[in-house]
Design an enzyme around this catalytic site. Structure first.
Site, PDB file in Angstrom:
ATOM      1  CG  ASP A 176      -0.376   0.157   2.813  1.00 60.00           C
ATOM      2  OD1 ASP A 176       0.652   0.629   2.263  1.00 60.00           O
ATOM      3  OD2 ASP A 176      -0.615   0.204   3.201  1.00 60.00           O
ATOM      4  CG  ASP A 200       1.608   2.909   4.869  1.00 62.23           C
ATOM      5  OD1 ASP A 200       0.319   2.852   4.982  1.00 62.23           O
ATOM      6  OD2 ASP A 200       2.329   2.884   4.608  1.00 62.23           O
ATOM      7  CG  ASP A 254      -3.706   2.576   5.643  1.00 63.80           C
ATOM      8  OD1 ASP A 254      -4.569   1.899   5.456  1.00 63.80           O
ATOM      9  OD2 ASP A 254      -2.919   2.013   6.399  1.00 63.80           O
TER      10      ASP A 254
HETATM   11  N1  DCP Z   1       1.285   0.191  11.703  1.00 61.73           N
HETATM   12  C1  DCP Z   1       1.874   0.084  12.838  1.00 61.73           C
HETATM   13  N2  DCP Z   1       0.516  -0.455  13.229  1.00 61.73           N
HETATM   14  C2  DCP Z   1      -0.169  -0.532  12.480  1.00 61.73           C
HETATM   15  C3  DCP Z   1      -0.641  -0.105  11.513  1.00 61.73           C
HETATM   16  C4  DCP Z   1       0.871   0.570  10.673  1.00 61.73           C
HETATM   17  O1  DCP Z   1       2.711   0.192  13.770  1.00 61.73           O
HETATM   18  N3  DCP Z   1      -1.806  -1.119  13.421  1.00 61.73           N
HETATM   19  C5  DCP Z   1       3.062   1.787  11.276  1.00 61.73           C
HETATM   20  C6  DCP Z   1       4.408   0.069  10.976  1.00 61.73           C
HETATM   21  C7  DCP Z   1       4.378   0.167   9.199  1.00 61.73           C
HETATM   22  C8  DCP Z   1       4.044   1.158   8.782  1.00 61.73           C
HETATM   23  O2  DCP Z   1       2.690   2.309   9.948  1.00 61.73           O
HETATM   24  O3  DCP Z   1       6.026  -0.009   9.139  1.00 61.73           O
HETATM   25  C9  DCP Z   1       2.979   1.219   7.910  1.00 61.73           C
HETATM   26  O4  DCP Z   1       2.196  -0.020   7.720  1.00 61.73           O
HETATM   27  P1  DCP Z   1       2.020  -1.258   6.434  1.00 61.73           P
HETATM   28  O5  DCP Z   1       1.394  -2.418   6.832  1.00 61.73           O
HETATM   29  O6  DCP Z   1       1.305  -0.672   5.182  1.00 61.73           O
HETATM   30  O7  DCP Z   1       3.512  -1.463   6.135  1.00 61.73           O
HETATM   31  P2  DCP Z   1       5.158  -1.825   5.479  1.00 61.73           P
HETATM   32  O8  DCP Z   1       5.132   0.131   4.224  1.00 61.73           O
HETATM   33  O9  DCP Z   1       6.315  -1.114   6.695  1.00 61.73           O
HETATM   34  O10 DCP Z   1       4.840  -2.361   4.301  1.00 61.73           O
HETATM   35  P3  DCP Z   1       4.542  -2.394   3.001  1.00 61.73           P
HETATM   36  O11 DCP Z   1       5.257  -2.461   1.837  1.00 61.73           O
HETATM   37  O12 DCP Z   1       3.601  -4.109   2.959  1.00 61.73           O
HETATM   38  O13 DCP Z   1       3.280  -1.319   2.706  1.00 61.73           O
HETATM   39 MG    MG Z   2       2.864   0.173   3.803  1.00 64.61          MG
END
Ligand code: DCP
Ligand code: MG
Length: 376
Positions: free
Chosen positions: A204, A206, A300
């Protein structure tokens, strides 16, 4: 190998937030296997085992070169019996038997397919699997009532399971930027999540939104969402108050602050660039069926008041394990409670403020780790 030709014994600090972990991973086969075991545990709602495998993988990600024999791992933290067995298997046979057979198992395959639907978590997937539902076809035929998120998840299944590229993240960023400045001039957006850590793709995109004047961000999310919707950019959205009381971590905060801290899960309708349309793309009338000129992308959005911005930025940049380890470090080593809103010192019984990530690492007595080295 050192001068005597012996394999180097590695040394790694105990908490992932003390390590510099770039995307340059020298042990991808091992970390891939451990990550799959972690994922399988999480999908089976065995979170404790999931974290244990994630921590083990993050130790291997921190090593400066490939592991060649087990003696190199002596004294390393977070490597339990199970993880060591998997690593040994890979060093001896090139792959882990356990992981290979797990990947082939009907249950794992079904869990992957079903949780691949936006809005479907481990619990729901498990319930469906026990009813004999293993595929999307079986899910459709089952007649189960799907909620709004799941309906969008099924409808855009292929798009949402295709990784988002950095170029697409930039394109989404331009749209969000336009939305934000249209409804509140002076408001600022920051790319967070995996893309801020330098990942070339993600599941996604963010974003964190704030305004330099405290309080001006109030009510911003609904205005941004209305703008996006009126311009036809949204296929799905659900805004939630990011209720901090629901998280087990840290003391409760004043309701007035919580009300302002909002999150929107959305699915964008992103126009494809000309070169992405395929060689048979042409004028609308001559385009072959099935080649739609847009694709669905998960986005997000989070709005934070400027006073909490540094905490929100640190909390939303990840990785998930890095975040978890930061909070564990704060609690276990510093008697502090860290969240995406604030840092509370349990001994001094007061909040420690910060206007930058560097300042938060300082409060925690940690060396500053830049986003590109938080890929635990
Ligand atoms: N995050 C968190 N708690 C949540 C949701 C998110 O601490 N309930 C934080 C940690 C993640 C960041 O927000 O690294 C973004 O969430 P993602 O699930 O989008 O994770 P990433 O961006 O790191 O990975 P991806 O490349 O799969 O989107
Ligand atoms: Mg992400």
């Amino acid at each position: 190998h050192n001068d005597e030709g012996e394999a180097v014994v590695f040394s790694v600090p105990s908490f992932a937030c003390q390590r510099r972990i770039t995307l340059d991973n020298h042990n991808t086969i091992i970390t891939g296997a451990l990550s799959l075991l972690a994922e399988n545990a999480e999908l089976s709602e065995e979170d404790g085992r999931g974290v244990a495998f994630r921590r083990a993988a993050a130790v291997l990600k921190a090593l400066p070169e490939p592991v060649t024999c087990m003696t190199q791992l002596r004294g390393l933290p977070c490597l339990g019996e199970h993880s060591l067995r998997v690593i040994k298997d890979i060093l001896e046979n090139g792959e882990s038997n356990e992981v290979e057979s797990m990947k082939q198992s009907e249950r794992y395959k079904a869990l992957k397919v079903l949780t691949g639907v936006f809005g479907v978590g481990a619990k729901t997937a498990d319930r469906w699997i026990r009813e004999g539902i293993h595929t999307l076809h079986q899910l459709r035929d089952s007649g189960h009532a799907l909620n709004r998120a799941q309906q969008a998840g099924v409808e855009h299944y292929d798009d949402l399971n295709q990784p988002v590229s950095m170029a697409e993240a930039d394109a989404v960023g331009e749209i969000v930027e336009k939305a934000v400045v249209s409804v509140l001039p002076g408001a600022q957006i920051t790319l967070t999540g995996g893309f801020r850590r330098g990942k070339p793709s993600g599941h996604d995109v963010d974003f964190l939104i704030t305004h330099p004047e405290e309080g001006r961000e109030e009510g911003l999310m609904s205005k941004v969402v209305s703008w996006l919707e009126s311009q036809g950019f949204l296929l799905y959205h659900k805004t939630s108050r990011n209720s901090y009381l629901e998280s087990a971590n840290g003391p409760a905060r004043p309701a007035s602050n919580m009300d302002r801290f909002e999150r929107c899960f959305s699915i964008f309708k992103l126009a494809k660039k000309y070169h992405e349309l395929g060689k048979d793309a042409g004028p609308e009338e001559t385009k072959p069926a099935g080649h739609k000129p847009w694709r669905a992308v998960r986005v997000d959005l989070v709005v934070s008041p400027i006073s909490q911005f540094a905490f929100a930025l640190l909390g939303w940049t990840g990785s998930k394990l890095f975040e978890r380890e930061l909070r564990r470090w704060a609690g276990q080593e510093k008697a502090m409670s860290l969240s995406s809103h604030a840092l509370f010192d349990n001994k001094q019984k007061r909040y420690l403020t910060a206007t930058s990530e560097e300042e938060i690492f300082g409060h925690l007595g940690l060396e500053f780790i830049p986003p590109s080295e938080r890929n635990a």
